[in-house]
Design an enzyme around this catalytic site. Sequence first.
Site, PDB file in Angstrom:
ATOM      1  N   HIS A 281      -2.223  -1.635   9.010  1.00 39.34           N
ATOM      2  CA  HIS A 281      -3.545  -1.250   8.487  1.00 39.34           C
ATOM      3  C   HIS A 281      -3.423  -0.306   7.297  1.00 39.34           C
ATOM      4  CE1 HIS A 281      -6.208  -3.308  11.196  1.00 39.34           C
ATOM      5  NE2 HIS A 281      -5.532  -2.887  12.239  1.00 39.34           N
TER       6      HIS A 281
ATOM      7  N   ASP B 216      -0.774   0.626  14.818  1.00 44.56           N
ATOM      8  CA  ASP B 216      -1.243  -0.538  15.565  1.00 44.56           C
ATOM      9  C   ASP B 216      -1.269  -1.770  14.670  1.00 44.56           C
ATOM     10  OD1 ASP B 216      -3.367   0.746  14.105  1.00 44.56           O
ATOM     11  OD2 ASP B 216      -4.789  -0.586  15.106  1.00 44.56           O
ATOM     12  N   GLU B 217      -1.245  -2.944  15.317  1.00 45.42           N
ATOM     13  CA  GLU B 217      -1.430  -4.224  14.632  1.00 45.42           C
ATOM     14  C   GLU B 217      -0.625  -4.305  13.340  1.00 45.42           C
ATOM     15  OE1 GLU B 217      -5.729  -4.340  14.411  1.00 45.42           O
ATOM     16  OE2 GLU B 217      -5.875  -5.233  16.405  1.00 45.42           O
ATOM     17  N   VAL B 218       0.670  -4.120  13.472  1.00 43.57           N
ATOM     18  CA  VAL B 218       1.551  -4.168  12.296  1.00 43.57           C
ATOM     19  C   VAL B 218       1.844  -5.636  11.988  1.00 43.57           C
ATOM     20  CG1 VAL B 218       3.652  -3.254  11.239  1.00 43.57           C
ATOM     21  CG2 VAL B 218       2.512  -1.969  13.053  1.00 43.57           C
ATOM     22  N   TYR B 219       0.828  -6.291  11.426  1.00 46.11           N
ATOM     23  CA  TYR B 219       0.929  -7.719  11.140  1.00 46.11           C
ATOM     24  C   TYR B 219       1.992  -8.003  10.081  1.00 46.11           C
ATOM     25  CZ  TYR B 219      -3.625  -7.862  13.498  1.00 46.11           C
ATOM     26  OH  TYR B 219      -4.661  -7.725  14.387  1.00 46.11           O
TER      27      TYR B 219
END
Length: 457
Positions: free
Chosen positions: A107, A163-166
């Site tokens: 993010h 979080d959400e380390v795409y």
Amino acid sequence: MADGQGDKPMEADVKMHKPPQLGLKLVHLDLKGAPPKISYLREIFPLFADLGADGILLEYEDMFPYEGKLQVLKSPNAYSPSDIKDLMVLAKTLKFEIIPLVQTFGHMEFVLKHEAFAHLREVKAFPNTLNPHKEESMELVKSMIDQIMAIHNNIKWIHIGSDEVYYLGEGEESKQLIEQGQTNKNSLFTSHVKAVASYIIATHSNVKPIIWDDMLRNISADKLKESMLDQLVEPMIWVYNADLDVNKMLLQIQKYQGMGFSQIWFASAFKGATGAAQCLTSISYHLANHLQWLNVAETLPRNSIHLQGIALTGWQRYDHFSVLCELLPVGIPSLAVCLQTLRHGVFSLKEEEYVKRSLGCKSLRIDFPRYIRGWFSNYHRKRKYVHPGIIQNFEGEVRSVYALWEAAISKLRTAMERIYYPDTVEEWIEEHVNPALTRLQCLVHDMDEALASIDIK
């Protein structure tokens, strides 16, 4: 305000005689969309305290007054250092803990969208995730942390996101190292978080980093224990669903406890978790989520793990580029219900009356008309296939709502301008007000045509 359940009473079915010890109750303010003016925050902080909050989890994103090489990151409406210091003084008066949140891995859109930092993306095309291999990436994170810590002195925690380390592991450098067997996706994650957390502890020994827990969930117990993250960070376990699985959550907590974590946090949601473009907050949905968290807390093994607190998240955008979801004022009734539920371990008529008095409102429910969907749908309207008696059930209400909308739009704009900056006002009105008004206009037009057609026949 809406609870989305028609005539269902607000009183919760689940009751506890004594609320479990939850630690700090933090209200999360997500400033990456519709950031309120400081004057509004000064108004609502005392309300939060009255409702049972103990502090604020403050996610600045581009609203922080970054300086120097980082100046490009800040929004034109960014708070000034004096604004933030004023809030800190107010927080101290209210005995609030303030925990700043800065994203340091995933993010990172608000940073990596800028040309000056685009070369630090894990995947060239996507601004979501920071490249963990470049030394400059770590220098960037350190600079962000240094500037935030310079204003937030005397804090006990800082939240470093993660979080959400795409797309992690999909960059060229990562793929080469993975193919050579030198690393894997989980190791890339833990190594970077360790580096960030170690820097914070080395430079601010009294401050403990917090991270979102989702990237930890699929790492094996052995690998996570080997990483020694348990000595550096405190995981914040987040689940926003109304049907949170208590037994599954307890197993997850036991896993963390077995990996060496002795301090954990919970994260619920009071708004911003039921749809990226959601306008109205479903109170009953978020109440159910908090009741389930109470059940988790009640059965938590206290002798082996300590619950530091719970953050009531209020997401304003799902990410930096998504549309706005429910605005903060719309979500405050839900926040009030959730805070009172956590404070008392139950939400009964007594707590409901307290919330209504605190907010100055008469009801926490709204009933949605059902005749329009059932007998005056787009299909019926297009074909002029309308039962004449049915229109009588909603004609008066539709005309009343339409008149109220026309009269209220200018008032709405004035009220929003008191709370928000002009770009937020324009986005919200264009995205949510104008389309709804157009739909109402079409509904009235089709209703008039249908009535005229009936009269003729």
